[in-house]
Write a protein that holds these residues in place. Structure first.
Motif, PDB file in Angstrom:
ATOM      1  N   PRO A  12      30.274  45.320  20.830  1.00  0.00           N
ATOM      2  CA  PRO A  12      31.436  45.712  20.181  1.00  0.00           C
ATOM      3  C   PRO A  12      32.767  45.164  20.494  1.00  0.00           C
ATOM      4  N   GLU A  13      33.819  45.068  19.812  1.00  0.00           N
ATOM      5  CA  GLU A  13      35.055  44.704  20.187  1.00  0.00           C
ATOM      6  C   GLU A  13      35.792  45.329  21.461  1.00  0.00           C
ATOM      7  N   TRP A  14      36.374  44.459  22.292  1.00  0.00           N
ATOM      8  CA  TRP A  14      36.799  45.203  23.401  1.00  0.00           C
ATOM      9  C   TRP A  14      38.084  46.021  23.297  1.00  0.00           C
ATOM     10  N   THR A  15      38.299  46.618  23.977  1.00  0.00           N
ATOM     11  CA  THR A  15      39.367  47.969  23.977  1.00  0.00           C
ATOM     12  C   THR A  15      40.321  47.193  25.092  1.00  0.00           C
ATOM     13  N   ALA A  16      41.524  47.799  25.216  1.00  0.00           N
ATOM     14  CA  ALA A  16      42.538  47.455  26.280  1.00  0.00           C
ATOM     15  C   ALA A  16      41.810  47.890  27.617  1.00  0.00           C
ATOM     16  N   GLY A  24      36.935  38.846  35.659  1.00  0.00           N
ATOM     17  CA  GLY A  24      37.776  37.433  35.660  1.00  0.00           C
ATOM     18  C   GLY A  24      37.382  36.765  34.315  1.00  0.00           C
ATOM     19  N   PRO A  25      37.988  35.388  34.226  1.00  0.00           N
ATOM     20  CA  PRO A  25      38.059  34.911  32.927  1.00  0.00           C
ATOM     21  C   PRO A  25      36.807  34.916  32.267  1.00  0.00           C
ATOM     22  N   GLU A  26      35.784  34.600  33.004  1.00  0.00           N
ATOM     23  CA  GLU A  26      34.538  34.652  32.292  1.00  0.00           C
ATOM     24  C   GLU A  26      33.960  35.733  31.673  1.00  0.00           C
ATOM     25  N   SER A  27      34.699  36.855  31.830  1.00  0.00           N
ATOM     26  CA  SER A  27      34.299  38.081  31.266  1.00  0.00           C
ATOM     27  C   SER A  27      35.159  38.369  30.148  1.00  0.00           C
ATOM     28  N   LEU A  28      36.135  37.378  29.628  1.00  0.00           N
ATOM     29  CA  LEU A  28      36.875  37.787  28.512  1.00  0.00           C
ATOM     30  C   LEU A  28      36.279  37.057  27.378  1.00  0.00           C
ATOM     31  N   PRO A  29      36.645  37.879  26.264  1.00  0.00           N
ATOM     32  CA  PRO A  29      36.078  37.263  24.914  1.00  0.00           C
ATOM     33  C   PRO A  29      37.030  35.776  24.627  1.00  0.00           C
ATOM     34  N   ALA A  30      36.460  34.944  23.937  1.00  0.00           N
ATOM     35  CA  ALA A  30      36.924  33.705  23.739  1.00  0.00           C
ATOM     36  C   ALA A  30      38.526  33.735  22.996  1.00  0.00           C
ATOM     37  N   HIS A  31      38.621  34.760  22.203  1.00  0.00           N
ATOM     38  CA  HIS A  31      39.784  34.773  21.526  1.00  0.00           C
ATOM     39  C   HIS A  31      40.939  35.303  22.586  1.00  0.00           C
ATOM     40  N   VAL A  32      40.627  35.867  23.703  1.00  0.00           N
ATOM     41  CA  VAL A  32      41.451  36.316  24.493  1.00  0.00           C
ATOM     42  C   VAL A  32      41.781  34.945  25.528  1.00  0.00           C
ATOM     43  N   LEU A  33      40.839  34.423  25.748  1.00  0.00           N
ATOM     44  CA  LEU A  33      40.790  33.110  26.568  1.00  0.00           C
ATOM     45  C   LEU A  33      41.731  32.010  26.125  1.00  0.00           C
ATOM     46  N   ALA A  34      41.609  31.843  24.533  1.00  0.00           N
ATOM     47  CA  ALA A  34      42.293  30.720  23.879  1.00  0.00           C
ATOM     48  C   ALA A  34      43.901  31.141  24.241  1.00  0.00           C
TER      49      ALA A  34
END
Length: 88
Positions: A12-16, A24-34
């Motif tokens: 599912p899409e991540w919530t706040a 850490g960054p590896e746990s963030l979705p690609a659109h957030v990392l971008a």
């Protein structure tokens, strides 16, 4: 004809709250990392002194015992003794 976004019940899409709990960054979705610029790779600068080369050498036991008996740093002392021989 408009398409509905596909939903993935296993991802599912991540919530706040999900983002806040991430490790850490590896746990963030690609659109957030971008949204974050990549940092430049760290590069080691030039050596301040001559670099050493690892070697394997067979020495007499008495030579090794002599330098080891003087305490830590015995390999550096052997290096200094050998360097003194070539400076003559």
């Amino acid at each position: 004809m408009s398409r509905k976004p596909m939903a993935d019940p296993e991802n599912p899409e991540w919530t706040a709250g999900d983002v806040a709990r991430s490790k850490g960054p590896e746990s963030l979705p690609a659109h957030v990392l971008a949204a974050f610029p990549k940092t430049a790779a760290r590069v080691r600068g030039p050596q301040k002194s001559e670099t050493k080369v690892p070697v394997s050498i067979r020495l007499d036991r008495s030579v090794v015992d002599y330098f080891k008996a003087q305490g830590p740093g015995w390999q550096s002392r052997i290096n200094e003794a050998l360097a003194g021989m070539i400076r003559r």
